[in-house]
Scaffold this active site. Structure first.
Site, mmCIF file in Angstrom:
data_model
loop_
_atom_site.group_PDB
_atom_site.id
_atom_site.type_symbol
_atom_site.label_atom_id
_atom_site.label_comp_id
_atom_site.label_asym_id
_atom_site.label_seq_id
_atom_site.Cartn_x
_atom_site.Cartn_y
_atom_site.Cartn_z
ATOM 1 N N CYS A 1 -32.363 -37.733 22.324
ATOM 2 C CA CYS A 1 -31.570 -38.957 22.424
ATOM 3 C C CYS A 1 -30.134 -38.636 22.866
ATOM 4 O O CYS A 1 -29.912 -38.282 24.006
ATOM 5 C CB CYS A 1 -31.615 -39.731 21.105
ATOM 6 S SG CYS A 1 -31.101 -41.457 21.267
ATOM 7 N N HIS B 1 -37.322 -40.301 19.787
ATOM 8 C CA HIS B 1 -37.199 -39.504 18.558
ATOM 9 C C HIS B 1 -38.569 -39.018 18.081
ATOM 10 O O HIS B 1 -39.280 -39.739 17.371
ATOM 11 C CB HIS B 1 -36.533 -40.332 17.461
ATOM 12 C CG HIS B 1 -35.085 -40.593 17.699
ATOM 13 N ND1 HIS B 1 -34.090 -39.731 17.277
ATOM 14 C CD2 HIS B 1 -34.453 -41.601 18.344
ATOM 15 C CE1 HIS B 1 -32.914 -40.211 17.645
ATOM 16 N NE2 HIS B 1 -33.107 -41.342 18.299
ATOM 17 N N GLU C 1 -39.157 -36.911 15.859
ATOM 18 C CA GLU C 1 -39.114 -36.540 14.437
ATOM 19 C C GLU C 1 -39.530 -37.659 13.493
ATOM 20 O O GLU C 1 -39.884 -37.402 12.336
ATOM 21 C CB GLU C 1 -37.706 -36.042 14.068
ATOM 22 C CG GLU C 1 -36.601 -37.091 14.079
ATOM 23 C CD GLU C 1 -35.973 -37.313 15.437
ATOM 24 O OE1 GLU C 1 -34.880 -37.896 15.487
ATOM 25 O OE2 GLU C 1 -36.573 -36.913 16.450
#
Length: 516
Positions: free
Chosen positions: A80, A167, A169
């Site tokens: 990002c 993202h 994660e």
């Protein structure tokens, strides 16, 4: 030990990136994003990840990575804001979006992209950005685009430098863990050497070195976090050095104090102090409605009562231990870097006296690098019972942040009873373990209703239940309607002061899990 270095630019999921890497079995370490990259820092580093950030790369005070990152030869992955930095610092162009790209977004990529090895050519990513990459630097190529035809991933043509706009994660991103594993294992060449045993060994050694022969006091709530800290301390140190103090604030759940005392004695606690402070807390909270003020009052009073009880009981404890998680740290703006934004204060993070202990290096927070599910794994590893570990999270300020507006004894009793019915019914119906966190919230409004033939004006109660793995993102639990209706009826029938029950369907983000 080989490691992946995560550079923190203030993004709310920075620690989550590091945690996902650890889940893969690779040690990860976080440093502030603007850290000067030296040979010493790069010892054993096999790769670098640049985190997200609440800033824009073109903001005057936005944090930037040391340019040496791009010249040292180890693989780099920008996530990002990290991807936007790679673009901006190497001559590309980043601009604001007319419409923010946020949440789930379908991606399509070139099947030769090594970062996405063993990932379908189309998958659902998780976006959270208001800026976009409109022009890549020279020698960089586009490797994936979103359904809005926005650049979603890129790579340097000759060097192992990668950028992704989404993202991986967060749990909502499909194949996110596989993408991070591709980076850590396939691209960086790391071996899977990181285990919970290693973490426990390191934490125990740190505690022994820091404490020496001095005593440690743990303010314990009886929840998962503080109980695991108690277990760690009792394993790392002689039990006589460990003092456990439980303060009953009057803001606890039903039967909390009895259960806490029994659980701590099972762990082998020798120095256990139970303090009844309900009157002091309710008096201090009288007339207070602002949630931040309530949190501050409770946090400061905790420390004050602790000091009074230490003197009264002649407890000679130089160190203060806490069950602070990383989610507490980052929501309080106490992340590893200096650019994190404050979402809400936590009594065990922002209290002035706690800050003083931290400055004096007299505070022990062995869970401050972990998320809730990691804490549960660690608890199982050290032998804490499932009945404790599977308890849903409970905030340090207790019912005070689940009673919106002023806190009174009457409201505490109403909420305590309603919450008890709710949680017990979830357990009876086999739903409790499907939910990451469930609780009731007493709203500062009343609603008209009918009981028998009489008009009744009762409080409105909100039920909250979410599914999550780490607390950073969460979805409302999809209740079977039959169960929701029956639980609602039980609450309004048994708790006469409650006239209406509603169910909160908000996700995190944009809402937080707790209401205050």
């Amino acid at each position: 030990m080989e490691k992946i270095l995560v550079l923190d630019f203030g993004g709310q999921t920075c620690q989550l990136i590091a945690r996902r890497i650890r889940d893969i079995g690779v040690y990860s370490e976080i440093l502030p994003g603007d850290t000067k990259i030296t040979d010493k820092i790069m010892e054993d580093v096999k790769g670098i990840i640049l985190s997200g950030s609440p800033y824009s790369v073109y903001d005057k005070d936005s944090p930037h990575v040391d340019n040496r990152v791009f010249d040292i030869g180890v693989p780099v992955l920008g996530i990002c804001y990290g991807a936007q930095q790679i673009t901006h610092l190497n001559g590309g162009k980043v601009m604001p979006l007319d419409h923010r790209e946020y949440g789930r977004a379908r991606l399509h990529f070139d099947n030769s992209f090594d970062l996405f090895q063993n990932v379908p050519q189309e998958f659902i990513s998780w976006m959270s950005h208001g800026d976009t990459i409109v022009e890549l630097p020279e020698l960089y190529k586009v490797c994936a685009r979103s359904e809005n035809n926005i650049i979603a991933a890129f790579k340097h043509k000759n060097l192992p430098i990668y950028g992704i706009q989404f993202h991986p994660e967060v749990t909502h991103c499909e194949y996110g863990t596989r993408i991070l594993e591709n980076f850590a294992i396939n691209i960086c060449g790391c071996r899977k050497e990181w285990t919970m045993q290693n973490y426990l060994d390191d934490v125990s050694q740190d505690i022994k070195k820091q404490v020496g022969d001095e005593d440690v006091l743990l303010l314990i709530s009886g929840g998962v976090d503080s109980t695991v800290v108690a277990g760690i301390l009792l394993k790392a140190l002689p039990p006589a050095q460990v003092h456990l103090m439980y303060v009953d604030t009057g803001l606890m759940r039903k039967n909390e104090t009895i259960e806490v005392e029994e659980n701590l004695k099972r762990l082998g606690a020798k120095n256990l102090y139970i303090v009844n402070a309900e009157e002091k807390f309710l008096s201090a909270l009288k007339g207070k409605e602002d949630p931040e003020e309530k949190r501050r009052i409770i946090g400061d009073l905790f420390i004050k009562i602790q000091q009074e009880e230490i003197e009264k009981r002649n407890v000679n404890a130089s160190f203060l231990a806490q069950g602070t998680l990383y989610t507490d740290m980052i929501e309080s703006g106490k992340g590893v870097g200096s650019k994190a934004k404050v979402i809400k204060s936590h009594h065990n993070v922002r209290s002035p006296l706690v800050e003083q202990k931290r400055r004096e290096n007299k505070i022990i927070e062995p869970l401050s690098m972990l998320y809730k599910d990691e804490v549960r794994r660690l608890g199982r590893f050290i032998g804490i019972s499932e009945s404790v570990l599977e308890r849903h999270p409970f905030p340090g300020p207790g019912l005070a942040v689940r009673i919106l507006g002023e806190v009174t004894k009457e409201k505490c009793e109403i909420l305590r009873e309603a919450d008890y019915i709710y949680i017990n019914e979830l357990k009876n119906r086999g739903l409790y373990n499907d939910i990451w966190q469930a609780f009731a919230v007493l709203l500062p409004v009343k609603s008209v209703g009918v009981t028998g033939d009489d008009r009744h004006y009762g409080y409105v109660l909100a039920l909250r239940a979410v599914v999550s793995s780490d607390g950073m993102t969460a979805d409302a639990y999809p209740f079977p309607m039959k169960d929701l209706l029956e639980i609602s009826a039980m609450i309004t029938n048994r708790v006469k002061s409650i006239g209406r029950v509603v169910y909160d369907v908000s996700s995190k983000p944009p809402a937080t899990i707790e209401w205050e």
